[in-house]
Structures are given as C-alpha cells and as structure tokens.
Write an enzyme that holds these catalytic residues in place. Sequence first.
Site, short mmCIF file in Angstrom:
data_model
loop_
_atom_site.label_atom_id
_atom_site.label_comp_id
_atom_site.label_asym_id
_atom_site.label_seq_id
_atom_site.Cartn_x
_atom_site.Cartn_y
_atom_site.Cartn_z
N ARG A 62 -35.41 19.54 -21.88
CA ARG A 62 -34.18 19.91 -21.46
C ARG A 62 -32.87 19.37 -22.24
NH1 ARG A 62 -32.89 20.07 -16.16
NH2 ARG A 62 -30.30 20.49 -16.97
N ASP A 122 -25.48 9.91 -15.53
CA ASP A 122 -26.37 10.18 -16.53
C ASP A 122 -27.33 9.48 -17.42
OD1 ASP A 122 -25.81 12.54 -15.54
OD2 ASP A 122 -24.85 13.84 -17.69
N CYS A 148 -31.67 19.96 -12.99
CA CYS A 148 -32.39 18.54 -11.79
C CYS A 148 -33.01 18.35 -10.11
CB CYS A 148 -31.84 17.76 -12.86
SG CYS A 148 -31.84 17.65 -14.49
N SER A 179 -15.48 17.27 -9.89
CA SER A 179 -16.51 18.18 -10.64
C SER A 179 -16.14 18.39 -11.85
CB SER A 179 -16.84 19.39 -9.89
OG SER A 179 -17.58 20.54 -10.16
N VAL A 180 -17.19 18.20 -13.13
CA VAL A 180 -17.88 18.39 -14.44
C VAL A 180 -17.68 19.96 -14.07
CG1 VAL A 180 -18.22 18.43 -15.77
CG2 VAL A 180 -17.99 15.81 -14.68
N ARG A 220 -28.79 24.03 -14.18
CA ARG A 220 -27.08 23.90 -13.16
C ARG A 220 -26.22 25.40 -13.72
NH1 ARG A 220 -24.53 22.69 -8.44
NH2 ARG A 220 -22.69 21.89 -9.36
N LYS A 229 -25.36 17.81 -25.27
CA LYS A 229 -25.78 19.12 -24.75
C LYS A 229 -24.44 19.42 -23.76
CE LYS A 229 -28.55 18.44 -20.60
NZ LYS A 229 -27.02 19.00 -19.76
N ASN A 230 -23.63 18.37 -23.17
CA ASN A 230 -23.15 18.92 -21.80
C ASN A 230 -21.57 19.39 -22.38
OD1 ASN A 230 -25.03 18.51 -20.42
ND2 ASN A 230 -23.87 16.33 -19.98
N LYS A 232 -12.51 16.90 -4.79
CA LYS A 232 -13.49 16.14 -5.76
C LYS A 232 -13.55 16.48 -7.10
CE LYS A 232 -18.16 14.62 -4.36
NZ LYS A 232 -19.27 14.98 -3.90
N ARG A 234 -26.55 19.50 -4.69
CA ARG A 234 -25.58 19.91 -6.23
C ARG A 234 -24.72 21.37 -5.84
NH1 ARG A 234 -28.57 18.46 -11.52
NH2 ARG A 234 -25.41 17.81 -11.99
N ILE A 250 -22.61 9.23 -7.55
CA ILE A 250 -22.00 10.65 -7.76
C ILE A 250 -23.12 12.18 -6.58
CG2 ILE A 250 -21.67 12.80 -9.58
CD1 ILE A 250 -19.73 10.45 -9.86
C1 UD1 Z 1 -21.72 17.47 -14.90
C2 UD1 Z 1 -22.99 17.31 -15.88
C3 UD1 Z 1 -24.02 16.44 -15.01
C4 UD1 Z 1 -23.26 15.54 -14.56
C5 UD1 Z 1 -22.91 15.50 -13.89
C6 UD1 Z 1 -21.76 14.55 -12.80
C7 UD1 Z 1 -23.48 18.79 -17.35
C8 UD1 Z 1 -24.30 20.32 -17.91
N1 UD1 Z 1 -23.80 18.48 -16.50
O1 UD1 Z 1 -22.69 18.42 -13.98
O2 UD1 Z 1 -24.90 15.88 -16.57
O3 UD1 Z 1 -24.99 14.09 -14.00
O4 UD1 Z 1 -21.45 16.29 -14.39
O5 UD1 Z 1 -21.34 13.90 -14.24
O6 UD1 Z 1 -22.14 18.70 -17.41
N2 UD1 Z 1 -20.20 19.12 -6.31
C9 UD1 Z 1 -20.17 19.69 -5.03
N3 UD1 Z 1 -19.69 21.05 -5.11
C10 UD1 Z 1 -19.48 22.17 -6.09
C11 UD1 Z 1 -19.29 20.90 -7.05
C12 UD1 Z 1 -20.11 19.74 -7.75
O7 UD1 Z 1 -20.11 18.99 -3.93
O8 UD1 Z 1 -19.00 22.66 -6.09
C13 UD1 Z 1 -20.78 17.48 -5.91
C14 UD1 Z 1 -22.41 17.33 -7.22
O9 UD1 Z 1 -23.03 17.84 -5.74
C15 UD1 Z 1 -22.25 15.88 -6.99
C16 UD1 Z 1 -20.97 16.33 -7.59
O10 UD1 Z 1 -20.33 17.08 -7.39
O11 UD1 Z 1 -22.21 14.97 -6.43
C17 UD1 Z 1 -20.32 15.55 -9.35
O12 UD1 Z 1 -20.61 17.12 -9.85
P1 UD1 Z 1 -20.32 17.91 -11.08
O13 UD1 Z 1 -19.24 16.91 -11.30
O14 UD1 Z 1 -19.57 19.17 -10.18
O15 UD1 Z 1 -21.54 17.91 -11.67
P2 UD1 Z 1 -22.26 19.30 -13.28
O16 UD1 Z 1 -21.04 20.32 -13.32
O17 UD1 Z 1 -23.68 20.03 -12.05
#
Ligand code: UD1
Length: 417
Positions: free
Chosen positions: A397, A305, A116, A163-164, A92, A22-23, A161, A121, A327
């Site tokens: 989902r 996850d 979620c 961020s995926v 998201r 999915k991701n 930081k 986030r 995370i």
């Molecule tokens: C993706 C995954 C999710 C997984 C997460 C961490 C998808 C669709 N979802 O979510 O399943 O749990 O990676 O492995 O691939 N953050 C900020 N500002 C930002 C972006 C993120 O502060 O602009 C923070 C978030 O709140 C969180 C951390 O950074 O605490 C990591 O988030 P991120 O890696 O961006 O997760 P997602 O891409 O949303």
Amino acid sequence: MQKLEVFGANKLKGQINISGSKNASLPILAATLLSSKKVNLKNLPKVKDIETMINLLQSLGSKIRFKKKKLIINNSTQNKNFASYSLVKTMRAGILVLGPLLAKFGKAKVSLPGGCAIGTRPIDIHLKAFSKLGVKYNITQGYVHASTPKGLVGSKIRFPKISVGATENLIIAASLAKGTTILSNCAIEPEIKDLVNFLNKIGCKIKWVGKRKIKIDGVNQINETTYSVMFDRIEAGTYLVAAAATEGNLKIKNIIPKIIKTEIDTLRKIGTKIVVKKNEVNVIGKKIIKSINIKTAPYPGFPTDLQAQLMVLLCKANKKSLIKEDIFENRFMHVAELNRMGAQISINGNRAIIQGNINFAAAELMATDLRASVSLILAALIANGKSVINRIYHLDRGYENIEKKLKKIGARIRRIK
Ligand code: UD1
C-alpha cells in the site's frame, strides 16, 4: 498470498532514491475533483493506495491516463458523487473525496473509510467541521449522505484536535466555498503544505496566517496545471532507520533534509552519524545505540508513521527505551511479532518499554498494518538467518519497489508469489 523472505544480517550500503509521497499524493488526487480542467501530476509513487485512489476517481467519472511518468487527469466529464464501500474500505484516505464532491456537486454519498487497523479512526472531526460550512449529513448503512442546501459557505472553524485528514478535507472543500474560511488548530504536516501549494497553483486562494491557521478565500475558477508531488518523508525515515539498524552506510537522495529534521535529530541523539547535504543525507550506522525516551506527535514532532521502525532500532540500544504513542490508540501491533523474534517490549497503555541489547532471531512473521510490516522487514534484516513475512499486501500500500530498493543496497530479500 505473497510473502517476503529476508536473510539477515547484512549491512546496507549504497544509495537510495526516495519516491514521491503517498500521503501528499492522496489528498492532491482527491483535490483534482474540484477541477474541470486538465491536471498533470508528476512524482506519484507506484503503490497500491495510489492505484486505489485512481480507481476511486475513475469510478466517479474522471478520465485518467499515464503518459511517460506523468498522470494526466481530465475531470471535464466527471459526473458522479457516490464513493462506494468497495473502494473506500481499504484506504482511509478515501474519505478525502467528500470535501471536493460537496464543493462541486453540493451533494455526495461516501462510504465510511477503512485503512490500517490501528485504532477506531473516526471521521467526526471532518463531519463537525463540514457542518460549519453549511453541510447537512446523516450516516446510514455505512455511508455518509451529505448535502449543502445553501451551498458551501465560508466560516471560522477551530479543529478540536489536530487531524491531518480533516485539515485536508476542509481546505479542499473551502477552496470553492462562498466567502472566506479561517481554519485554526490545523495539522501542518509537509503533505498539507504540498496540498496547499498544489491548490494555489490551480487558482485557489489559500494563505497560512499563523502557525496552525489558514485563510481560504473561495474561488469559482480553477486552472490547468502540472504539479510535481513532494518526496515521501516516511519512506526516507524508514531507510534512515534501516541504515542505522544494520550499521550500514547509506546515501538517501531526492529529499529536502530540513523537512525530516526531527527524524535526523532523533537518530543523531541515539548515536547515528548523519551528514546533511542539499538534497540528500548520508547515514552511517554505529555499533553503539543510545537509549531514548520519545513520544509521537503531530508534525513537527516525531511521526507516528515511524514509531514501529524506530522501535526495532531501540531494541539494539545500550539500555531501556520508552516510546509513548500519542496519535493512535492501538498502534503497537508489531510488538507481539517483534517479541517473537526475541525482543523484550512490554506495553502499558500507550507506552512501550523497550529493553535494549537484543539480538533478533529470524522467524516466520505476520504483517498487520503498513508501518508494522516494514518494521518486521527491518528486524529481519538484522536477525541472523531466514525470516518469512506473511500478509505483505499492507506493505504494498505504501512502499514503492521495496525489495528492489533494498536489494540494490545489499539486502538479501525476495518475494514469493
Ligand atoms: C494521516 C496519515 C497517516 C498518519 C496520520 C497521523 C494519510 C493518508 N494518512 O492519517 O499515515 O499516521 O495522518 O500523522 O495522510 N481522529 C478523530 N476524528 C477524526 C479524525 C481523526 O478522532 O475525524 C483521530 C484519529 O483517530 C487519530 C488522530 O485523530 O487518533 C489523528 O488522525 P489524523 O491526523 O486524522 O490521521 P489520518 O488523516 O487518518
């Protein structure tokens, strides 16, 4: 509202085929917006988030159809740059259309995302990085209004930081920017590598130039392609834990074991036997589970996850365990429900202290997010008696055919509509 009824406690035995990720599918689907040519995608999982992303692309003007097991996307008529709240609120990953829309149209209006309820986030990392590519934006009434007065221009960006989502959004946008972009402190989740492989296949020029560093030379031509998405490592990890927790014996197929090395090593450390083969692993759950102290971390660390699922297993450990969630700040919502089943888990900030030697008792339960939902199923599978899990739309989902797959390996589970 649909519910799941689960009768424990059976050992899970047999084999399970892991679906597409999915991701990985979500950013790849968003990235197809860069193209005006045909893209065929294979191995997409049949889950609600993928349906939502397909609906989102269609609302932007993409023509999409299924042929056999292939999704055929034609973006030659794709002409809208507005992603509505109704489609982005539940997921998201909807924010991932911002990068490609800016690359294609120089302008976009995208709703702030939902997903979620596991913390605030925000998307500040995405937006700050976009501004370094020349994007001007403001946020009004729940929407990001963004434009690129001089087009997207390559730049050097260091994420503050890991961020995926931000890494994915920036890779996609920079693929069509003028000049070269260097992204550092990138997330290196396997799904990001899959996205990069896909983009390179449609003609982008992206290279890993360091462990967390990517070089992207902007291109202006995108090719037609057929691409098969990688396996879902979180689904694979969930079934690994399910086999260990039920003292089962499960072959988990269609995977690349080295991608889930951390998960395999963690389970081995607590006493699970795992035999690794080329594209499968055989998990043999043992009666005695050893306690562990572990923290979640970006890849290649232990995935957030899988935190909820591992916690269920650790309730059966011989001693007290500790999980530190590094995370997301609010990802312990499964704890209250697990405690209602007899678990003894206490929370201290981002740490969960898990007492071992617990016998779960069946109960009526409420799912709160995608991975929390599946952890409740795991607990119900090892509890004696009938559990009922409400609000399972979260589960749909991200897990393809979960009852069917579980039934096939001996679980007694049924959906009540
Ligand atoms: C993706 C995954 C999710 C997984 C997460 C961490 C998808 C669709 N979802 O979510 O399943 O749990 O990676 O492995 O691939 N953050 C900020 N500002 C930002 C972006 C993120 O502060 O602009 C923070 C978030 O709140 C969180 C951390 O950074 O605490 C990591 O988030 P991120 O890696 O961006 O997760 P997602 O891409 O949303």
